[in-house]
Design an enzyme around this catalytic site. Structure first.
Site, PDB file in Angstrom:
ATOM      1  N   LYS A  86      -3.635  -4.750 -14.848  1.00  0.00           N
ATOM      2  CA  LYS A  86      -4.628  -4.882 -13.780  1.00  0.00           C
ATOM      3  C   LYS A  86      -4.296  -6.121 -12.957  1.00  0.00           C
ATOM      4  O   LYS A  86      -3.923  -7.157 -13.507  1.00  0.00           O
ATOM      5  CB  LYS A  86      -6.025  -5.007 -14.391  1.00  0.00           C
ATOM      6  CG  LYS A  86      -7.112  -4.571 -13.453  1.00  0.00           C
ATOM      7  CD  LYS A  86      -8.411  -4.347 -14.188  1.00  0.00           C
ATOM      8  CE  LYS A  86      -9.233  -3.325 -13.466  1.00  0.00           C
ATOM      9  NZ  LYS A  86     -10.422  -2.930 -14.194  1.00  0.00           N
ATOM     10  N   GLU A 139     -23.474   5.223 -20.766  1.00  0.00           N
ATOM     11  CA  GLU A 139     -24.894   4.950 -20.518  1.00  0.00           C
ATOM     12  C   GLU A 139     -25.795   5.822 -21.379  1.00  0.00           C
ATOM     13  O   GLU A 139     -26.844   5.368 -21.847  1.00  0.00           O
ATOM     14  CB  GLU A 139     -25.215   5.139 -19.033  1.00  0.00           C
ATOM     15  CG  GLU A 139     -24.591   4.101 -18.098  1.00  0.00           C
ATOM     16  CD  GLU A 139     -23.124   4.354 -17.750  1.00  0.00           C
ATOM     17  OE1 GLU A 139     -22.586   5.410 -18.169  1.00  0.00           O
ATOM     18  OE2 GLU A 139     -22.520   3.498 -17.070  1.00  0.00           O
ATOM     19  N   ARG A 182     -27.205   8.594 -15.392  1.00  0.00           N
ATOM     20  CA  ARG A 182     -26.469   9.266 -16.471  1.00  0.00           C
ATOM     21  C   ARG A 182     -27.318   9.419 -17.728  1.00  0.00           C
ATOM     22  O   ARG A 182     -27.142  10.352 -18.495  1.00  0.00           O
ATOM     23  CB  ARG A 182     -25.235   8.423 -16.855  1.00  0.00           C
ATOM     24  CG  ARG A 182     -24.064   8.544 -15.950  1.00  0.00           C
ATOM     25  CD  ARG A 182     -23.265   9.793 -16.316  1.00  0.00           C
ATOM     26  NE  ARG A 182     -22.322  10.118 -15.265  1.00  0.00           N
ATOM     27  CZ  ARG A 182     -21.085   9.659 -15.207  1.00  0.00           C
ATOM     28  NH1 ARG A 182     -20.629   8.849 -16.138  1.00  0.00           N
ATOM     29  NH2 ARG A 182     -20.295  10.014 -14.223  1.00  0.00           N
TER      30      ARG A 182
HETATM   31  C1  LIG Z   1     -20.959   5.763 -14.970  1.00  0.00           C
HETATM   32  C2  LIG Z   1     -20.348   4.466 -14.525  1.00  0.00           C
HETATM   33  N1  LIG Z   1     -20.586   3.343 -15.242  1.00  0.00           N
HETATM   34  C3  LIG Z   1     -20.052   2.170 -14.838  1.00  0.00           C
HETATM   35  C4  LIG Z   1     -19.269   2.112 -13.727  1.00  0.00           C
HETATM   36  C5  LIG Z   1     -18.747   0.774 -13.235  1.00  0.00           C
HETATM   37  N2  LIG Z   1     -17.287   0.714 -13.302  1.00  0.00           N
HETATM   38  C6  LIG Z   1     -16.501   0.902 -12.231  1.00  0.00           C
HETATM   39  S1  LIG Z   1     -14.889   0.764 -12.574  1.00  0.00           S
HETATM   40  C7  LIG Z   1     -15.209   0.426 -14.181  1.00  0.00           C
HETATM   41  C8  LIG Z   1     -14.084   0.156 -15.132  1.00  0.00           C
HETATM   42  C9  LIG Z   1     -13.233   1.338 -15.274  1.00  0.00           C
HETATM   43  O1  LIG Z   1     -12.244   1.019 -16.201  1.00  0.00           O
HETATM   44  P1  LIG Z   1     -10.976   1.949 -16.299  1.00  0.00           P
HETATM   45  O2  LIG Z   1     -11.378   3.371 -16.273  1.00  0.00           O
HETATM   46  O3  LIG Z   1     -10.170   1.513 -17.456  1.00  0.00           O
HETATM   47  O4  LIG Z   1     -10.225   1.689 -14.936  1.00  0.00           O
HETATM   48  P2  LIG Z   1      -9.579   0.321 -14.387  1.00  0.00           P
HETATM   49  O5  LIG Z   1     -10.613  -0.332 -13.533  1.00  0.00           O
HETATM   50  O6  LIG Z   1      -9.223  -0.525 -15.570  1.00  0.00           O
HETATM   51  O7  LIG Z   1      -8.411   0.752 -13.608  1.00  0.00           O
HETATM   52  C10 LIG Z   1     -16.576   0.424 -14.433  1.00  0.00           C
HETATM   53  C11 LIG Z   1     -17.203   0.139 -15.737  1.00  0.00           C
HETATM   54  C12 LIG Z   1     -19.050   3.304 -13.014  1.00  0.00           C
HETATM   55  N3  LIG Z   1     -18.323   3.328 -11.889  1.00  0.00           N
HETATM   56  N4  LIG Z   1     -19.584   4.463 -13.443  1.00  0.00           N
END
Ligand SMILES: Cc1ncc(C[n+]2csc(CCOP(=O)(O)OP(=O)(O)O)c2C)c(N)n1
Length: 648
Positions: free
Chosen positions: A289, A376, A404
C-alpha cells in the site's frame, strides 16, 4: 531514474485500454511508473485515496492489458483504489476533479464509464457481482472473461465469503485477482489474514511445490486436472493449490503468489488464469500500500487516503486554522473515560479504528476492544452475544456501513432487548465520498422497530452525555453524529446522564417552533435569531431523541405555535419529521398546525462540499428562516388555513 523525471511518453498517448494493448509487455512497467507519477501529482494537489490507489497501479495496467475491456468485465471491490483504472480508461484529464464537486466519483459508477461495470463504495461486493455476471454470460452463451479485483481485507467480509461459497459450487469461469497488501485502512485483522500470511511465508518455491503436490493429490476426482493446470505455470509464478478451505473444500484454483508490482509477472499470471475454463481461479498478488509515495516513513495507515501534500516529501500541507476536536475524537476519548470506570464496557469497530476513534480504546484497553474487520453484520451480533453475558458493548460504525447490519440490529439486538450501544459516526452528508457514504438513512431504518433508543447530540458535549446515557441504559441505544469537527463548546466536564425521551427547549416563540434534531440544532438557533430581528418569534427545541419522542414538549409546541418546522440531516421519508407528523396525527393536531419538514428529499445526494449540499436542501440557518417565513406567509395568504391561526 526518479519517476518524477519521466516525460509521460506512453501515458499521453493512452486514451483507452485499446491504446495500452498496442504496447509491448516490456513497456508496461514504464507505463505503470507514469501512471503512479500521475496519481502522486494529482493527489498532492487535491488529496484522495492516494496510498490505496498507488498500491494497485500495476494491477490495473496488467488487467487492462490482458483483458479485452470493456468486453471483458473488470469488477473492482470498493473502488477507492481504482485511480489507475480511471486514468487508463479515458478519464486521465479529469482525474484532477476526483471527489471534487461536479467531478469524477472517488469510487466507481456505472454512469461514469462503461469500464465501471459495477458501482462500488462499500466493501466486499465484487465477488457476488462478478459471479452474477459470469452466470449471466454463461446463460447468454457468451464467452467474455469476468475478473474481480478484491483486497485481502474485503475478501474477509461476509458477502465475499458467501460468494466464494457459491462460486466454488457453480463452477462457472471466474477470475479473482487478490490485492494482498496486508492492510485494510488499518493493519488487516483476522484468521484469513493469518492464512494468507502463512502462504506468503512458505519458505521457498520448492516448499510451495511440495504443498501443491500434496494438496493436489488430496482433491478427490479432480486432482489430475488440477495437477496438469498447476504444471503449466511458469517461472516466478508459483502454482499452488491452497491447503484447506479455498481449494480442497470450495473448488477454487490458485495461482500465486505473484509480485503485484511486476507487470510482466502479473500479465503472465492473468494469462494463465484465463486458461482455467472449468471453474473459479484466484490470482494472489502481493502489493505494498502506498507504493512509491514520496515519504520514506512507512506510514501506510496515514496515507491510505490523504489530503493535499508536498509531492517531493510526501508531507501533508498543514492547515493554519485551529479547529475544535472532531466528534470522532470526542467520542473516542469519552468512551475510554467510561471504560476506565466500568469494566463491563467493551469497544468495537468494523475496520475503521481511526475513523471511529476506537483506536484509542484499542490502545488503552486492548483486551476489551476489538477490530472485527469489514464485518458490520458480525460486529452487531457479536455485541449481542456479549450483552447476553452481561457485558456492555459499544460498537462504533459509520451510519452508511451500519446499513449492512440492519437485520442484526433488529433480529439480534432489538428483538431481544439487549444492552448494546451503537455509535453512528458520519451520520449525515459526508461530502467528497458521496452517495455510497452519506449516512442519511439510519433514522428511517432504525425508527420502525420497538425497544431501541435513538438520539442525536447538538454538539460534542452532548455527544459525551449521550454516550454515557446510552451505556447506562439497559437496552439497545444508538447515537448519530456528523462527520467533522464539533462546534467548539467546552467539554471538560464529566459526562452527565440525560433523561431518555426528554427534549431540550432552547427558546419559546409564539409564531413558530423549530424542532431540530442533532446537527440541525445550531442552525435552528441561528435561524431563530435572524427571525427575531425580523419580528418573528420562533422557538427552538433540541429534540435530542427521535425514539422515544418527547411527546409532551412537541405537543405543547404544536398547541401554542402556528407553524412547526422540523429539521434533520437525513432522508425525510420515515425520518425525524415523519415521527413528529405521526405524533401530531395521533393527537388530532395535524389540521391545527402547519408543519414543514426540512431534510433530504427522495434524491441521490451527489458528492460535494457538505455545506453547499446542505444549503441546497435548505438545511442551514437561511433555509430554516426561509421555511418559517414561507409557512407564516402561506397562513396569511390562504383563507383555508385561517383555522390554524392561533393566539399564543
Ligand atoms: C462495508 C464497508 N465497511 C467499511 C468500509 C471502509 N473501507 C474502505 S476501504 C477499506 C479497506 C479495504 O481493505 P482492502 O480490501 O484490503 O483494500 P486496500 O485498501 O488494502 O487496497 C475499508 C475498511 C467500506 N468501504 N465498506
Amino acid at each position: 531514474m526518479c519517476i518524477r523525471d519521466l516525460a509521460m511518453r506512453f501515458l499521453n498517448e493512452i486514451n483507452s485500454p485499446a491504446d495500452l494493448r498496442q504496447l509491448r509487455v516490456e513497456d508496461l512497467q514504464e507505463v505503470a511508473d507514469e501512471v503512479r507519477q500521475f496519481i502522486i501529482d494529482t493527489c498532492a494537489r487535491i488529496g484522495g485515496h492516494t496510498g490505496a490507489s498507488l498500491g494497485a497501479v500495476e494491477l490495473a495496467v496488467a488487467m487492462h492489458y490482458v483483458f479485452d475491456t470493456p468486453r471483458d468485465r473488470l469488477v473492482w471491490d470498493v473502488g477507492h483504489q481504482a485511480y489507475a483504472h480511471k486514468i487508463l480508461t479515458g478519464r486521465r484529464d479529469r482525474l484532477n476533479t476526483i471527489k471534487q464537486p461536479g467531478g469524477l466519483s472517488g469510487f466507481l459508477r456505472r454512469d461514469e464509464s462503461e469500464y465501471d461495470t459495477f458501482g462500488a463504495g462499500h466493501a466486499s461486493t465484487s465477488l457476488s457481482a462478478a459471479l452474477g455476471m459470469a452466470i449471466a454470460r454463461d446463460r447468454k452463451d457468451e464467452n467474455f472473461h469476468v475478473c474481480a479485483l478484491i483486497g485481502d481485507s474485503s475478501l474477509a467480509g461476509g458477502m465475499a465469503m458467501e460468494a466464494i461459497n457459491q462460486a466454488g459450487h457453480l463452477k462457472s469461469r471466474l477470475i479473482i485477482l487478490l490485492n494482498d497488501n496486508d492492510m485494510s485502512i488499518a493493519p488487516a485483522v483476522g484468521a484469513l489474514n493469518g492464512y494468507l500470511g502463512r502462504i506468503k511465508e512458505a519458505q521457498s518455491y520448492q516448499h510451495l511445490k511440495e504443498e501443491i503436490g500434496d494438496a493436489l493429490e488430496s482433491v478427490p476426482g479432480i486432482g489430475g486436472t488440477l495437477r496438469r493446470a498447476a504444471k503449466s505455470f511458469k517461472d516466478a509464478i508459483a502454482a499452488a493449490v491452497l491447503p484447506g478451505a479455498l481449494v480442497n473444500e470450495l473448488g477454487f484454483k490458485y495461482i500465486g503468489y505473484v509480485d503485484g508490482h511486476n507487470v510482466p509477472a502479473l500479465v503472465k499470471a492473468l494469462e494463465e488464469a484465463k486458461k482455467v475454463d472449468d471453474g473459479p481461479v484466484i490470482v494472489h498478488a502481493l502489493t505494498t500500500k502506498g507504493k512509491g509515495f514520496p515519504n520514506p516513513e512507512k506510514n501506510y495507515y496515514a496515507y491510505h487516503a490523504t489530503g493535499p501534500f508536498d509531492p517531493k516529501t510526501g508531507q501533508p500541507y498543514k492547515s493554519a486554522k485551529t479547529a475544535p476536536p472532531s466528534y470522532t475524537t470526542v467520542f473516542g476519548d469519552a468512551l475510554c473515560e467510561l471504560m476506565a470506570e466500568d469494566e463491563r464496557i467493551v469497544a468495537l469497530t468494523a475496520a475503521m479504528p481511526d475513523g471511529t476513534g476506537i483506536d484509542r480504546a484499542l490502545e488503552k484497553f486492548p483486551k476489551r476492544s476489538f477490530d472485527v474487520g469489514i464485518a458490520e453484520q458480525h460486529a452487531v451480533t457479536f455485541c449481542a452475544g456479549m450483552a447476553c453475558e452481561g457485558l456492555k458493548p459499544v460498537a462504533a460504525i459509520y451510519s452508511t456501513f451500519l446499513q449492512r447490519g440492519f437485520d442484526q440490529v433488529i433480529h439480534d439486538v432489538c428483538l431481544q432487548d439487549l444492552d448494546v450501544t451503537i455509535a453512528m459516526d458520519r451520520a449525515g452528508i459526508v461530502g467528497a465520498d458521496g452517495p455510497t457514504h452519506h449516512g442519511l438513512l439510519d433514522i428511517t431504518y432504525l425508527r420502525g422497530y420497538p425497544n431501541i433508543v435513538l438520539m442525536a447530540p447538538k454538539d460534542e458535549r452532548e455527544l459525551r452525555d449521550m454516550l454515557a446515557t446510552a451505556v447506562a441504559h439497559n437496552g439497545p441505544a444508538a447515537i448519530r453524529y456528523p462527520r467533522g469537527n464539533g462546534v467548539g463548546v467546552e467539554i471538560s466536564a464529566k459526562p452527565s446522564l440525560i433523561e431518555i425521551g426528554k427534549a431540550e427547549v432552547l427558546s419559546e416563540g409564539s409564531d413558530a417552533a423549530i424542532i431540530a434534531y442533532g446537527s440541525m440544532v445550531y442552525p435552528a438557533v441561528e435561524a431563530a435569531e435572524i427571525l427575531a430581528k425580523k419580528g418573528v418569534k420562533a422557538g427552538v427545541i433540541n429534540a435530542r431523541f427521535v425514539k422515544p419522542l418527547d411527546a409532551e414538549t412537541i405537543l405543547k409546541a404544536a398547541r401554542s405555535s402556528r407553524v412547526i418546522v422540523t429539521a434533520e440531516e437525513a432522508y425525510l421519508a420515515g425520518g425525524f419529521g415523519s415521527a413528529v407528523m405521526e405524533l401530531l396525527e395521533e393527537n388530532g393536531l395535524l389540521d391545527a398546525v402547519k408543519v414543514v419538514r426540512l431534510g433530504i428529499p427522495d434524491v441521490i445526494v451527489p458528492h460535494g462540499d457538505p455545506e453547499a449540499l446542505l444549503a441546497g436542501y435548505g438545511l442551514n440557518a437561511d433555509g430554516i428562516v426561509s421555511a418559517v417565513t414561507k409557512a407564516i406567509e402561506s397562513l396569511k395568504a390562504d383563507p383555508a388555513d385561517k383555522g390554524r391561526l392561533k393566539v399564543a
